[in-house]
Structures are given as structure tokens and as C-alpha cells.
Design a protein around this motif. Structure first.
Motif, short mmCIF file in Angstrom:
data_model
loop_
_atom_site.label_atom_id
_atom_site.label_comp_id
_atom_site.label_asym_id
_atom_site.label_seq_id
_atom_site.Cartn_x
_atom_site.Cartn_y
_atom_site.Cartn_z
N GLU A 128 0.83 -1.21 0.00
CA GLU A 128 0.00 0.00 0.00
C GLU A 128 0.86 1.26 0.00
OE1 GLU A 128 -3.36 0.27 -0.54
OE2 GLU A 128 -3.06 -1.86 -0.96
N HIS A 129 1.98 1.22 0.71
CA HIS A 129 2.89 2.37 0.70
C HIS A 129 3.47 2.58 -0.70
CE1 HIS A 129 5.59 5.38 2.34
NE2 HIS A 129 6.53 4.84 1.60
N SER A 132 0.78 4.10 -2.78
CA SER A 132 0.49 5.50 -2.42
C SER A 132 1.60 6.44 -2.89
CB SER A 132 0.29 5.64 -0.91
OG SER A 132 1.52 5.55 -0.21
#
Length: 156
Positions: A128-129, A132
């Protein structure tokens, strides 16, 4: 005439060669196919301009993978792993992931990633990082830049 774009893993017989033919006979086509199959897989494209797409997808992409591997290796060293262990960890992980993708062609790459990404877990947090931070768009933009440069070079 046949135009070819092999990639560097072709040196190990594990590469990809993109081919475009214009006017070759069936016998010549078969011969070229057989020659380049000695270096890995072969993909024929329908338009010569698609060779520039092949450059972005396979010709340059070993460098993309190496850059990602390099980043992981550098972080492993920063975490205290020796240079040798950091490299071995990265190499084996990349090889294992590639072998998993090759040995399970009926499972999409996205699903293979999802299979090792437990919702709410550590891998999920890292993925997810990366998302993002725009990894997917950055890769697409880099490939577009590669194609644009190939187009520019082919006009010279």
C-alpha cells in the motif's frame, strides 16, 4: 528484412526477442524464429513501431528489475545484513518470485501478489505504501519515456 529487439537475459537463454518482419518468406520466418528461440521466447509484432514497445516492456525492463533489486539490497544492508547476505537474499527472492510466475501461468501476476499479501499484514502495509507513492504510475511513465526515446532514436 526482420527487425529484432532481444534483451540481455538472452545471453543466458532466458530472454525475450521481439521481432518484426516485412516481406520475408515463410521459410525465412521459420528460420529467424528458430534462431531467436535459442535465446529464450520470441514475440512477433504486427507493426514495426511496436518494436519500440518491446524495448520498453522487455528490452529495458531488466534494468527496472535491477533497480528495484538494488533498492531492496541497499535497505537490507542498512538493516545490518552483510553485503553478501543482502545480495543473496535479493537474488533468491527475485528468482523465486519469477519461478512462481513462470510455473503458474494460469494465475495472474496480480493474484500472485495478492496471494502473499495478507490484508492488514506487513506485506499489505508495504504494498500500500508503494502504491500510495505512485509506483504503478511511475513505472508506466518510465516505460512511456523509454518508448518516446526509442521513437526519437528511430527517426534519426
Amino acid at each position: 528484412m526482420v527487425r529484432c529487439m532481444p534483451n540481455t537475459p538472452s545471453l543466458l537463454g532466458r530472454g525475450v526477442s521481439g521481432l518484426y518482419g516485412a516481406g520475408e518468406t515463410a521459410e525465412e520466418h521459420k528460420f529467424v524464429q528458430q534462431v531467436f528461440e535459442c535465446t529464450g521466447i520470441v514475440v512477433w509484432v504486427e507493426q514495426e513501431s511496436q518494436i519500440n514497445d518491446i524495448i520498453a516492456v522487455t528490452g529495458s525492463s531488466p534494468a527496472y528489475f535491477f533497480l528495484f533489486m538494488e533498492a531492496i539490497e541497499e535497505k537490507a544492508k542498512a538493516l545490518g545484513f552483510s553485503d553478501e547476505d543482502a545480495r543473496r537474499l535479493v537474488q533468491q527472492t527475485a528468482l523465486g518470485a519469477a519461478e512462481m510466475a513462470l510455473s503458474q501461468p494460469d494465475i495472474s501476476i496480480a493474484q500472485l501478489r495478492a496471494n502473499v499479501t495478507s490484508k492488514g499484514g506487513t506485506t499489505h502495509e508495504a504494498v500500500e505504501h508503494l502504491k500510495s507513492q505512485g509506483l504503478v504510475g511511475t513505472v508506466a511513465d518510465a516505460m512511456d519515456a523509454c518508448i518516446a526515446r526509442a521513437d526519437e532514436k528511430s527517426r534519426k
